[in-house]
Design a protein around this motif. Structure first.
Motif, PDB file in Angstrom:
ATOM      1  N   SER A  57      -1.472  30.855  20.705  1.00  0.00           N
ATOM      2  CA  SER A  57      -1.417  30.100  19.435  1.00  0.00           C
ATOM      3  C   SER A  57      -1.219  28.604  19.658  1.00  0.00           C
ATOM      4  O   SER A  57      -0.479  27.947  18.939  1.00  0.00           O
ATOM      5  N   GLY A  58      -1.874  28.101  20.684  1.00  0.00           N
ATOM      6  CA  GLY A  58      -1.879  26.660  20.916  1.00  0.00           C
ATOM      7  C   GLY A  58      -3.032  26.002  20.175  1.00  0.00           C
ATOM      8  O   GLY A  58      -3.762  26.661  19.425  1.00  0.00           O
ATOM      9  N   ALA A  59      -3.191  24.723  20.395  1.00  0.00           N
ATOM     10  CA  ALA A  59      -4.255  23.979  19.718  1.00  0.00           C
ATOM     11  C   ALA A  59      -5.618  24.355  20.294  1.00  0.00           C
ATOM     12  O   ALA A  59      -5.740  24.597  21.496  1.00  0.00           O
ATOM     13  N   PRO A  60      -6.653  24.424  19.467  1.00  0.00           N
ATOM     14  CA  PRO A  60      -7.983  24.753  19.984  1.00  0.00           C
ATOM     15  C   PRO A  60      -8.488  23.665  20.931  1.00  0.00           C
ATOM     16  O   PRO A  60      -8.081  22.509  20.832  1.00  0.00           O
ATOM     17  N   VAL A  61      -9.346  24.052  21.872  1.00  0.00           N
ATOM     18  CA  VAL A  61      -9.889  23.113  22.853  1.00  0.00           C
ATOM     19  C   VAL A  61     -11.328  22.762  22.506  1.00  0.00           C
ATOM     20  O   VAL A  61     -11.730  21.605  22.555  1.00  0.00           O
ATOM     21  N   VAL A  62     -12.104  23.765  22.126  1.00  0.00           N
ATOM     22  CA  VAL A  62     -13.518  23.554  21.856  1.00  0.00           C
ATOM     23  C   VAL A  62     -13.750  23.449  20.358  1.00  0.00           C
ATOM     24  O   VAL A  62     -13.295  24.307  19.593  1.00  0.00           O
ATOM     25  N   GLU A  63     -14.447  22.406  19.934  1.00  0.00           N
ATOM     26  CA  GLU A  63     -14.764  22.245  18.516  1.00  0.00           C
ATOM     27  C   GLU A  63     -16.073  22.946  18.195  1.00  0.00           C
ATOM     28  O   GLU A  63     -16.179  23.635  17.196  1.00  0.00           O
ATOM     29  N   SER A  64     -17.072  22.763  19.063  1.00  0.00           N
ATOM     30  CA  SER A  64     -18.340  23.453  18.849  1.00  0.00           C
ATOM     31  C   SER A  64     -19.157  23.455  20.139  1.00  0.00           C
ATOM     32  O   SER A  64     -18.926  22.639  21.033  1.00  0.00           O
ATOM     33  N   VAL A  65     -20.077  24.416  20.211  1.00  0.00           N
ATOM     34  CA  VAL A  65     -20.939  24.553  21.384  1.00  0.00           C
ATOM     35  C   VAL A  65     -22.382  24.501  20.910  1.00  0.00           C
ATOM     36  O   VAL A  65     -22.726  25.116  19.888  1.00  0.00           O
ATOM     37  N   TYR A  66     -23.221  23.752  21.616  1.00  0.00           N
ATOM     38  CA  TYR A  66     -24.647  23.685  21.321  1.00  0.00           C
ATOM     39  C   TYR A  66     -25.404  24.168  22.553  1.00  0.00           C
ATOM     40  O   TYR A  66     -25.142  23.695  23.669  1.00  0.00           O
ATOM     41  N   ALA A  67     -26.320  25.104  22.341  1.00  0.00           N
ATOM     42  CA  ALA A  67     -27.061  25.638  23.479  1.00  0.00           C
ATOM     43  C   ALA A  67     -28.477  25.982  23.059  1.00  0.00           C
ATOM     44  O   ALA A  67     -28.750  26.206  21.873  1.00  0.00           O
ATOM     45  N   THR A  68     -29.370  26.006  24.042  1.00  0.00           N
ATOM     46  CA  THR A  68     -30.732  26.451  23.747  1.00  0.00           C
ATOM     47  C   THR A  68     -30.775  27.981  23.801  1.00  0.00           C
ATOM     48  O   THR A  68     -29.965  28.618  24.492  1.00  0.00           O
ATOM     49  N   ALA A  69     -31.728  28.541  23.067  1.00  0.00           N
ATOM     50  CA  ALA A  69     -31.891  29.999  23.074  1.00  0.00           C
ATOM     51  C   ALA A  69     -32.213  30.477  24.490  1.00  0.00           C
ATOM     52  O   ALA A  69     -31.720  31.519  24.939  1.00  0.00           O
ATOM     53  N   GLU A  70     -33.019  29.697  25.213  1.00  0.00           N
ATOM     54  CA  GLU A  70     -33.381  30.067  26.582  1.00  0.00           C
ATOM     55  C   GLU A  70     -32.129  30.158  27.450  1.00  0.00           C
ATOM     56  O   GLU A  70     -31.969  31.077  28.246  1.00  0.00           O
ATOM     57  N   PHE A  71     -31.245  29.187  27.289  1.00  0.00           N
ATOM     58  CA  PHE A  71     -30.032  29.201  28.102  1.00  0.00           C
ATOM     59  C   PHE A  71     -29.204  30.455  27.816  1.00  0.00           C
ATOM     60  O   PHE A  71     -28.732  31.123  28.736  1.00  0.00           O
ATOM     61  N   LEU A  72     -29.028  30.769  26.536  1.00  0.00           N
ATOM     62  CA  LEU A  72     -28.171  31.912  26.185  1.00  0.00           C
ATOM     63  C   LEU A  72     -28.780  33.229  26.650  1.00  0.00           C
ATOM     64  O   LEU A  72     -28.049  34.170  26.986  1.00  0.00           O
ATOM     65  N   GLU A  73     -30.102  33.261  26.708  1.00  0.00           N
ATOM     66  CA  GLU A  73     -30.735  34.478  27.235  1.00  0.00           C
ATOM     67  C   GLU A  73     -30.466  34.629  28.727  1.00  0.00           C
ATOM     68  O   GLU A  73     -30.233  35.720  29.221  1.00  0.00           O
ATOM     69  N   ARG A  74     -30.516  33.497  29.425  1.00  0.00           N
ATOM     70  CA  ARG A  74     -30.280  33.509  30.870  1.00  0.00           C
ATOM     71  C   ARG A  74     -28.808  33.754  31.196  1.00  0.00           C
ATOM     72  O   ARG A  74     -28.470  34.273  32.251  1.00  0.00           O
ATOM     73  N   SER A  75     -27.914  33.262  30.329  1.00  0.00           N
ATOM     74  CA  SER A  75     -26.473  33.334  30.612  1.00  0.00           C
ATOM     75  C   SER A  75     -25.739  34.021  29.475  1.00  0.00           C
ATOM     76  O   SER A  75     -24.921  33.389  28.790  1.00  0.00           O
ATOM     77  N   PRO A  76     -25.986  35.306  29.267  1.00  0.00           N
ATOM     78  CA  PRO A  76     -25.358  35.997  28.135  1.00  0.00           C
ATOM     79  C   PRO A  76     -23.835  35.973  28.206  1.00  0.00           C
ATOM     80  O   PRO A  76     -23.167  36.023  27.176  1.00  0.00           O
ATOM     81  N   GLU A  77     -23.288  35.840  29.435  1.00  0.00           N
ATOM     82  CA  GLU A  77     -21.817  35.864  29.542  1.00  0.00           C
ATOM     83  C   GLU A  77     -21.194  34.655  28.850  1.00  0.00           C
ATOM     84  O   GLU A  77     -20.082  34.729  28.331  1.00  0.00           O
ATOM     85  N   LEU A  78     -21.938  33.538  28.819  1.00  0.00           N
ATOM     86  CA  LEU A  78     -21.389  32.360  28.137  1.00  0.00           C
ATOM     87  C   LEU A  78     -21.465  32.533  26.633  1.00  0.00           C
ATOM     88  O   LEU A  78     -20.557  32.121  25.902  1.00  0.00           O
TER      89      LEU A  78
END
Lengths: 301, 301
Positions: A57-78
Motif C-alpha cells: 500500500s505504498g505510492a504507485p510507481v507507474v502512471e501509464s504504459v504505452y506499447a506496440t501490439a507487436e511488442f506485446l505479442e512478442r513479450s506477453p510476460e510484460l
C-alpha cells in the motif's frame, strides 16, 4: 487482454503524445512529477517495483504504459505484468507514436510514464542506512547512471544528489542506470549546506572520495581486514575510520572534484590508490571501488 | 618558435587534411599505421611518451602535431614539449582545418597523429607481466576506454584485445581513455584460440570475470588477506586461486558476456558479488573491481 482498434493511439501530434514527450525536459518532469522509462528492461523493473509498492500500500510507481501490439505479442510476460499491476494504464500505440513520445530513436516497443520518487532526506536517514552514495554536482548523465548502478550492486541503502547535479531522471541517465533507478531510494536536489551534519546525525561517517586525499583506501581495507581476522580485540582509537562502520561517500564533479566546502564537511578524505601512470580515475570508477570496499568491509565485519 | 604566414595550413580540403581525417576509420588507420589523439591532454601524454621513447632510442610515438596559433599562445608548455621532442613535426593550422581533420566537433586547438603501437603478444608476455587485462570482443568504445583506464590505474602491465573487439584506437575510444592509451602496452586483434595457453605459459593464472561464476571475488580477497596476515604458513593447496599471483583477467562482450570457448579456457570463473538488487554489472565496472582486487592483493603480498 484485448484491444479494440480505436484503442490504438496513432496520432503522433496528439496532445497526450506531446505531454509525454515533454518529460524529456527537466521542467516538463518537475511540472508533472513524472519521468520516462524506455525499453523493455526499464519498464519491467518499473512494473515490478510498482506491484511491490501496491502490495505494501505504498505510492504507485507507474502512471501509464504505452506499447506496440507487436511488442506485446512478442513479450506477453510484460503485458501480464502490467495487467497484474492493478492501476497501470496500458495503452496500445503505433511505432510512430512511441518514437514521438520517447527520447531514444527506438524505444524498442514499450515505454512507461513513472512518478518521480517522493523520498525525502529525512525519511531515508530515518531508515538507519549503512551505506549511502552522495553525488556532489556530478554533471554527466552516464556518470550519474554508473554511480547509481554501482551503488545498487554494492547494496547501498540510498543515493543522494546535491543541488547542481544532473537530473538523474532525465532519459539518458535513466537508460544508463539499466533499471537501478527503481532499486533504491533516490533523493535529488539536496542543498549541501546541512547535508553532512544530517548524515552524521544518522550515524554515518562521511568519507570524501578525493584523489588528493591523505587517507589511502587500501590502508583502510587492510585495517578492516586485520580487525576482522584478529577478532574484536578492544575498541579502536577514537578518530579511526572504520570501513565497516555505516558510511556515506561523497563523490564530486567530474571536472573539479569535490569543492572546498564539500571536502571540509567530510570526516576524512580518502584516495583510491593509483598504481599505474593514470593521473586520475573517472568518478564512476572511483565510486565503484569505494562503494565495493565499504560493502565488503561491512558484510565481512 | 616562430611561424611565417605561409606555414599556416588554411585549406580544409587539402590532401593532407583528408589524409588525417581518414584516420577516423579503421581501414584508414590500418593502411597508414597511424591514429589520432585529439585535445590538449591526449597530445600531452602522446608527446611525453614520445620523448621518453626517443630518449631510450625506441620507436617514435608522434608523427606530427597540428595546432592553432591561438592554442599555442595559450599553452606554450605544449609547444615547448613538442619542440623538445625532436622529430615531431609541429604545424600551425586554422580552426577550420583542425575541425576537418578531427573526429570531435571541437578538438580544442590541437591534435596529434600518432603511430599505432607495434607491440606483439610475445613481447608483452616476455616481460613477465603480473597483471594483464584481456578484452574479449568488447564492442563499445566507451567501455573499452574505461577498462583500459582502470587497467592503467591498477598498474596493469598490458592490455590485450581479442579479434572482434572494438578498435581501441578509434577516436572515441582514444578520448575515453583520457591519456591511458599512451601509458601501457596494448596488443590488438589477438585470436583467442591460443591466447589462454600463451598467458599460462607466461606464468599467469587466467581468471574469467563472469557474473555466473562459481568463485566469489570477495572470498578470494578474504583468502588472500588471511594468507598475508597469517604469514607464509606453508604452501596453499594445489588448484587454489591466489589473487596475489600473476593474473590475466578475461572481460567479455557487454551483451553476451564471455562465450563458452572463453569461459572454458579460464582457470576459474570469478563473480563480483552483487549485494543489492542489480542483476548485473557494466563490464567496465566489473573490470575495475577485479583489477583493483588483484592489484591490492599483489601489492600487499
Amino acid at each position: 487482454m484485448s484491444f479494440s482498434a480505436p484503442d490504438v493511439m496513432s496520432n503522433p501530434r496528439a496532445d497526450r503524445v506531446r505531454d509525454v514527450a515533454r518529460l524529456a525536459t527537466r521542467s516538463g518532469r518537475a511540472k508533472r512529477g513524472l519521468f520516462l522509462a524506455e525499453g523493455p528492461q526499464a519498464v519491467r523493473e518499473a512494473l515490478a517495483l510498482h506491484r511491490e509498492r501496491l502490495a505494501s500500500s505504498g505510492a504507485p510507481v507507474v502512471e501509464s504504459v504505452y506499447a506496440t501490439a507487436e511488442f506485446l505479442e512478442r513479450s506477453p510476460e510484460l503485458a501480464e505484468l502490467a495487467e497484474v499491476s492493478a492501476g497501470t494504464r496500458l495503452r496500445l500505440a503505433t511505432d510512430e507514436v512511441l518514437a514521438a513520445m520517447a527520447d531514444t530513436v527506438s524505444p524498442q516497443g514499450i515505454i512507461a510514464v513513472c512518478h518521480l520518487p517522493g523520498n525525502t532526506l529525512e525519511e531515508v536517514l530515518a531508515g538507519t542506512p549503512r551505506l549511502v552514495a552522495v553525488m556532489c554536482r556530478v554533471q554527466d548523465p552516464g556518470n550519474a547512471g554508473t554511480i547509481l548502478r554501482a551503488a545498487d550492486a554494492a547494496g547501498a541503502d540510498a543515493v543522494i544528489l546535491t543541488e547542481g547535479s544532473v537530473d538523474i531522471h532525465n532519459p539518458k541517465a535513466v537508460r544508463s542506470t539499466v533499471g537501478s533507478i527503481f532499486h533504491l531510494p533516490i533523493v535529488s536536489g539536496v542543498p549541501f549546506a546541512d547535508l553532512a551534519a544530517a548524515l552524521r546525525g544518522a550515524g554515518l561517517a562521511v568519507l570524501a572520495a578525493d584523489g588528493y586525499g591523505d587517507t589511502d583506501l587500501d590502508a583502510l581495507q587492510d585495517d578492516s581486514a586485520a580487525r576482522r581476522l584478529a577478532g574484536a580485540a578492544g575498541e579502536p582509537d577514537a578518530g579511526v575510520v572504520l570501513l565497516e562502520a555505516p558510511t556515506a561517500w561523497l563523490f564530486g564533479n567530474e571536472a573539479q572534484g569535490l569543492d572546498r566546502q564539500e571536502l571540509a564537511a567530510a570526516d576524512r578524505r580518502v584516495a583510491v590508490p593509483l598504481y599505474g601512470v593514470a593521473e586520475s580515475l573517472n568518478v564512476g570508477t572511483a565510486a565503484t571501488v569505494c562503494l565495493y570496499a565499504s560493502a565488503r568491509a561491512q558484510r565481512r565485519a
